[in-house]
Structure formats: C-alpha cells, structure tokens
Design an enzyme around this catalytic site. Structure first.
Site, PDB file in Angstrom:
ATOM      1  N   MET A   1      -8.160   5.407   2.675  1.00 48.49           N
ATOM      2  CA  MET A   1      -8.287   6.571   1.807  1.00 48.49           C
ATOM      3  C   MET A   1      -7.024   6.877   1.011  1.00 48.49           C
ATOM      4  SD  MET A   1     -11.361   7.644   2.131  1.00 48.49           S
ATOM      5  CE  MET A   1     -11.157   9.192   1.271  1.00 48.49           C
ATOM      6  N   ARG A   2      -5.960   6.094   1.226  1.00 48.75           N
ATOM      7  CA  ARG A   2      -4.719   6.397   0.513  1.00 48.75           C
ATOM      8  C   ARG A   2      -4.910   6.282  -0.996  1.00 48.75           C
ATOM      9  NH1 ARG A   2      -1.377   3.668   3.364  1.00 48.75           N
ATOM     10  NH2 ARG A   2      -0.477   5.396   4.509  1.00 48.75           N
ATOM     11  N   ALA A   3      -5.733   5.337  -1.437  1.00 45.22           N
ATOM     12  CA  ALA A   3      -5.942   5.163  -2.873  1.00 45.22           C
ATOM     13  C   ALA A   3      -6.547   6.417  -3.501  1.00 45.22           C
ATOM     14  CB  ALA A   3      -6.841   3.956  -3.131  1.00 45.22           C
TER      15      ALA A   3
ATOM     16  N   ASP B   1       0.814  -1.207   0.000  1.00 44.17           N
ATOM     17  CA  ASP B   1       0.000   0.000   0.000  1.00 44.17           C
ATOM     18  C   ASP B   1       0.852   1.263   0.000  1.00 44.17           C
ATOM     19  OD1 ASP B   1      -2.593   1.258   0.081  1.00 44.17           O
ATOM     20  OD2 ASP B   1      -2.149   1.806   2.157  1.00 44.17           O
TER      21      ASP B   1
END
Length: 671
Positions: free
Chosen positions: A274-276, A193
């Site tokens: 929420m990183r995506a 990730d």
C-alpha cells in the site's frame, strides 16, 4: 567553501527538478531516486536543492537537531530546557558509498571509554541528517549492511544503536535522495520501494539546449559567485514559492474521486503493498499546493503516478522501468470522480512557466550498445570446410526460454572480496568470529578481546584511576565472516553446433537464470562469446546484469567452434580484472557442448587453455549443452581439464547440484 551551481540554472530536466521540489514542499513524500546516465546533472541538481530548503529551528547545543517546539523526549542530549534555541540552514549530508557502519549510525566513543571509563555515544550521519537531506550518490553501489540500516531508519524515523555496551535511540527523519547509473547495477527492491519518487534523466539531444548547458557550466566555473548572483532573484522566487506551498499544504483537499483514481491506478499496475497509494496521495497533494490550488485534480494524480509508480510496478529485473501512459489515461478516465476530481486536462502541467513545472514521461533507458558490440558481428564459417551439425552460417538470434530459479553456485574457500551474497568471505561486516592482532591500521576494534589483553598488565602499568591503561600491543582486530560478491564470467559457445534454435533458446534461458541469480547476489558479470574463428568480449566485467542480458538476447550463432580462443580470451579478461580488483574472486561458467573445431589440433589446444584455469585455482562450472541420443561426454572432459564440475541444463534446476562448485578440485585457496 565553494559556491554551488544554482538550482534554477539547471537546463531542462523538468521531471528531476519537479520531484526534488515536491519533496521540499512535503518531505512526507519520501524522497526521490534519480536514475540516469553519467553527466546528466543528477548530483548538481540534488546539491543545489539544499540552498532552497527553508531554515530549521533547533535546540541550541543539541547534536541531534531537536525541534525546540517539540523536542524529542528520548533525545540522548536531553532533556532540553525551554528557550534555548536558534535556527540554521537545512543540512544536506552525503553518505559515501564506502562509509563504515559506525560512520552511518554512530558508535561508542572508544577513546573516552578506555581513557575515562565512561560510555559516550558519538553520533553518525543519520543524526546529522535529521530534519535535512540524506544524499547517497551511486546508491546502487552501497553495501548491503548500510542499505539495511537505511531501511530501518527510513521506516521508523529513528535510529537504534545496540552495540559494545551502548544502547541509544535518536530521531532520524530525513529526505532520502539517491542517484545512480543503471549500467552499474540495480537496487534491491526493498530499498527501491523506500524512495517516494523516481525519475529517469538523460542528456538532451537538442543542440541548442546542449549549447546552453555548456555555456552556463563554463560561466559558473569561471566566476561561481558572479554566476550565482545573476540567478539570485530566481532562487529567491523558488524559495518563497516553496514556503508558500508548505503553508498551503494543510489546506489542500484530497477528494474521494482523486483517492479512487489513485487506488484504481495502483491496482491496475499491480504494485505490491500500500505504500504506492500513500505516496501517490501525498505527491498529488504536494502538486496541488505547488500549483497554488487547494483541490487535487486528475492532472495531479496523473503526474503523481508517473513519478511514484515506475519503480514499484511488478516487473522482471531486466525489464525497463516506466508506465504505459495509454493504460494510465484509460484508468483515470474510467474512475474519474463526479465531484470534479476526474476528467482533467490531458496536459499534466499545472504551471508550465514555473521553474519546477512537471515534464513529460521519461523514456526508459535503452539497452547498452556500442560500435564494438562483438556479439552482433557476423562471421562466416571457414571456407572450404564442412560446417558442424546444427547450422552452416550465421543464424538469427534465438529468443531466450523462460528463466527459472537456479541453484546457488559458490566459490570454495574463504575470500576477502566486496560484500555480496554468494561466497563465504572475511568482511568488515557480518558475524564476529574471533579476534586477532591488527595487521596494519586497526579498522574494527574487538573491545572485549582488547580489554582482556590489557587487563593482566594494569598493576605493572601503574593504573590508579577508573580508566584502563591500554597499549598498542593490546589492541585486537575483530574478525568477521559474511558473504562476498564474485565475478561471474560467462563463456558462451555460439558456434554452429549450438545453433539449433530450440537448444540455443534453452541455453539462453539458463544463462539468463544465472544472470538473475547474479543480480540478486550483487555480483559483477562478464560475457565472452566464441564462434567462427575467434572469441570476443561481448561485455567486459560490470555490475550491470541488465547489459549482459541485452547482449545475450542479441547473440547470433553459426560457424565453427574455437573453444581454445574462448578460454584464452576469458583467461585474459580475468588477468586484467585481477589488476583492477584483486580481492574479488571469479567463477567461470562455460556454456558449451564441449566440441572444438577449426585450426590445427583444436582439442589439444583447448585442453592446454583449460589447464591454465586449473593451475590458478579458478572455480569453474561447465554447463553441458550436448543433446541427442548419442553423447560424446566432451563437456565433462573439459570440466576435468578446468578442474571444475560439469552439469547439464536440466540439472541447473535440480537439487543434485546444491553446493556444486564446492566440489571444484582445482581451487585450493586457503581460508
């Protein structure tokens, strides 16, 4: 210094080149992970990128590459006086797979500490990589403790060192680039990730393109400087375009329509966290800047999704990465904004003629195959003899049942193998349990024990200054205990007695569950199958549990039960593997109902083969697949011969097998 292969001379690999260039335009994208088979120019492209990176301004003499315009107030070399600055090329720092923790984060300068009595910090690779590129080749083989340190630095933009009386914090913001061959094992989800983008690369199947690859490689090898000179204009053009895109980047507008498409796409593909969303937004903005635009279009959002989401979508470890492009297009069309952010052209290429123009969606890796795939070779039963119950000839492969969370099977004793998460072991990294005199070269100093050993002799050694007089005999090696990865060798009965589809489906589900466990515990796995009249190595020991799962799925059944042949083939696999990796201990998992048929005295021969494992102290478990109202107990008898333990398929889920292999009678390895 050797002349690197020019970035613009790389043939094809459009997605790879685009992902690297987007990170050069906007380092905030978060780096790139390059997945693909060997020999596909992964490392060549990454190393060539550093030559295109703009130079960085640094404070003169600062070991931590502080920016003279905004120096780090907590820099260990600070505070910095204004005016003392210079520029240098952006660094590309390579992190070797076998690097030590001290080499990565830095450590106390032991020589100065002992000789001068002062605390001095020696920076590591995280300091060298600040404001540059940190490149990890074969990142999937990196030790877990180094992965944890990388995660911390990538998340906080700083490295914190707390050890041996040293407390140091320094900035460490870098472009993280990793390459890996999925056949050698997958990455931990936490590290996966942290990579902003991922690309899948494979060798071209077009003869003309392959010819051009060979032609350019040979030309570079014959005359590196001359070859680089021929590509100098193209390199300069790309370098100038990167600079222009960086200058344009702050002016790029990310409208509400594009943001809505980004959020809807991430939700549609069920990515965690929420990183995506953030990475997609930054990538789409960088794509617009790279194309020379100040507005983010739907085509930018689409390309950003293809680069930022495949490794983040929720999937099982054995599922191939990738996105359903039809679903992606439907989502983008449904949530296209009225302000012009939606409804972009179907062609996602904003600049097909540019040196880094985006390519299409990469195809997922095929399951590993080979001409010698023993698991797929049919064998008939032995002629003239009645077949065991459950099937007379080869049957089509049964699908694996739904996998479940398996109990931990560990090897007893204390090993010294590669770092992992299964069995107790003496490791270079882990909790310190004591100190000892070094045997051979000193690799990890136990400072307190060394000082304690040297302290009583200071007067007799004539100490007069602040430094400590230390002799070779005073040095103490720190002993640490952690966890190791093992070789989990599956020996699977694929004979007719196992061929009932419901039973074989359950067996495959159980083995798949144990493979999932091996994936999480960083083990190597191997697969031996036996049926008909022989045994085959369906998969030699490897770190790729994906390959083992693929071979298991296609495993046919039928024929007699050459149990002895299966055990002897497994014994040979272990013998060869000990020569390659003598420190890695093995756990043999035999999946069978215990029957042995075919040939003279098959039961006695199987017993003699099993006792070879017991004599060598190999940890073993027999998964008893016998079913029906009448049970012969053959699997339990086999476990006794192996010096291991028998467990039923149902018990693999039960609490009663916690610590199962710790009870193995035959393994007496000393701690």
């Amino acid at each position: 210094m050797s002349t690197p292969f020019p970035f613009t001379a790389v043939v094809g690999q459009d997605d790879l080149r685009l992902a690297l260039l987007l990170n050069a335009v906007s380092p905030a994208v978060g780096g790139v992970l390059v997945r693909g088979e060997k020999g596909t120019a992964k490392s060549t492209a990454v190393r060539a990128l550093s030559a295109l990176m703009p130079e960085v301004d640094v404070v003169s003499g600062c070991r931590f590459s502080c920016d003279p315009h905004s120096p780090d107030p907590g820099c260990p070399d600070g505070p910095h006086e204004p005016g003392a600055s210079g520029s240098r090329p952006a660094r590309m720092v390579e992190l070797p797979v076998g690097a030590s923790e001290d080499r990565l984060v830095g450590a106390l300068d032991i020589e100065r500490a002992l000789a001068e009595g002062v605390k001095a910090f020696e920076p590591g690779l995280l300091a060298d990589a600040h404001r540059g590129i940190l490149y990890v080749d074969e990142v999937n083989l990196l030790h877990d403790h180094l992965v944890d340190l990388l995660l911390d630095a990538a998340a906080m933009g700083a490295s914190y060192v707390e050890r041996e009386g040293v407390s140091v914090r320094h900035a460490s913001k870098f472009l993280l680039v990793g390459t890996m061959n999925p056949e050698e094992g997958e990455l931990r989800p936490q590290l996966l990730d942290r990579f902003g983008l991922t690309v899948e690369v494979s060798a071209s199947r077009e003869p003309d393109q392959r010819v051009e690859v060979v032609r350019r490689r040979l030309a570079h090898d014959d005359d590196p400087a001359g070859f680089a000179a021929r590509w100098a204009d193209e390199e300069a053009a790309v370098r100038a375009r990167i600079v222009a895109a960086r200058e344009l980047l702050p002016s790029v507008r990310l409208g509400d329509g594009a943001l809505r498409q980004i959020a809807a796409t991430c939700a549609a593909f069920e990515v965690d966290g929420m990183r995506a969303d953030i990475v997609m937004a930054r990538t789409a903005t960088a794509l617009a800047a790279w194309a020379g635009r100040t507005d983010v279009l739907a085509e930018d959002v689409r390309q950003a999704a293809l680069l930022a989401l495949p490794h983040r979508r929720r999937r099982n470890p054995f599922d191939a990465p990738g996105l359903d492009e039809d679903k992606l297009d439907e989502t983008l069309e449904e949530f296209g904004g009225p302000d012009g952010d939606g409804g972009g052209d179907d062609d996602p290429d904003p600049d097909p003629d540019g040196p880094g123009g985006p390519g299409g969606q990469p195809e997922p890796d095929d399951a590993p195959q080979g001409d010698g795939d023993a698991a797929a070779r049919p064998e008939a039963g032995e002629g003239g003899e009645p077949q065991p119950s459950g099937g007379a000839g080869e049957q089509s492969p049964a699908r694996a049942a739904e996998p479940f969370r398996a109990k931990v099977l560990s090897v007893p004793g204390l090993g010294e193998g590669a770092a992992g998460r299964r069995s107790r072991a003496r490791t270079e990294h882990g909790r310190t349990t004591g100190a000892r005199r070094p045997r051979g070269a000193l690799t990890k100093l136990h400072l307190a024990a060394t000082v304690q050993a040297a302290a009583p002799h200071q007067r007799t050694r004539g100490r007069s200054g602040p430094g400590l007089v230390v002799r070779r005999d005073d040095l103490r090696q720190a002993t640490r205990e952690g966890r190791e990865g093992n070789l989990v060798l599956f020996v699977v009965d694929a004979s007719g007695s196992m061929a009932a589809r419901q039973r074989m489906s359950a067996v495959k589900g159980a083995v798949l569950s144990l493979l999932l466990d091996a994936y999480q515990r960083r083990d190597k796995v191997g697969l031996v199958t036996f049926r008909g009249s022989a045994a085959d190595v369906a998969l030699p020991p490897t770190s790729s549990v994906d390959a083992a799962a693929a071979r298991l799925e296609s495993l046919p059944t039928g024929g007699r039960t050459p149990l002895a042949a299966g055990l002897l083939r497994a014994h040979e696999v272990l013998r060869v593997e000990r020569l390659r990796d003598p420190a890695r201990r093995a756990l043999v998992v035999v999946v069978t109902d215990g029957r042995a048929t075919g040939g003279p005295e098959p039961v006695a021969l199987a017993g003699r083969a099993a006792r070879l494992f017991a004599a060598e102290g190999v940890a073993s478990v027999v998964v008893d697949c016998e079913s029906g109202p009448v049970r012969l107990g053959l699997a339990g008898r086999l476990a006794g011969e192996l010096g291991g333990t028998a467990v039923t398929l149902d018990e693999l889920r039960a609490d009663s097998i916690a610590g199962l292999v710790k009870d193995v009678q035959g393994n007496r390895r000393a701690a």
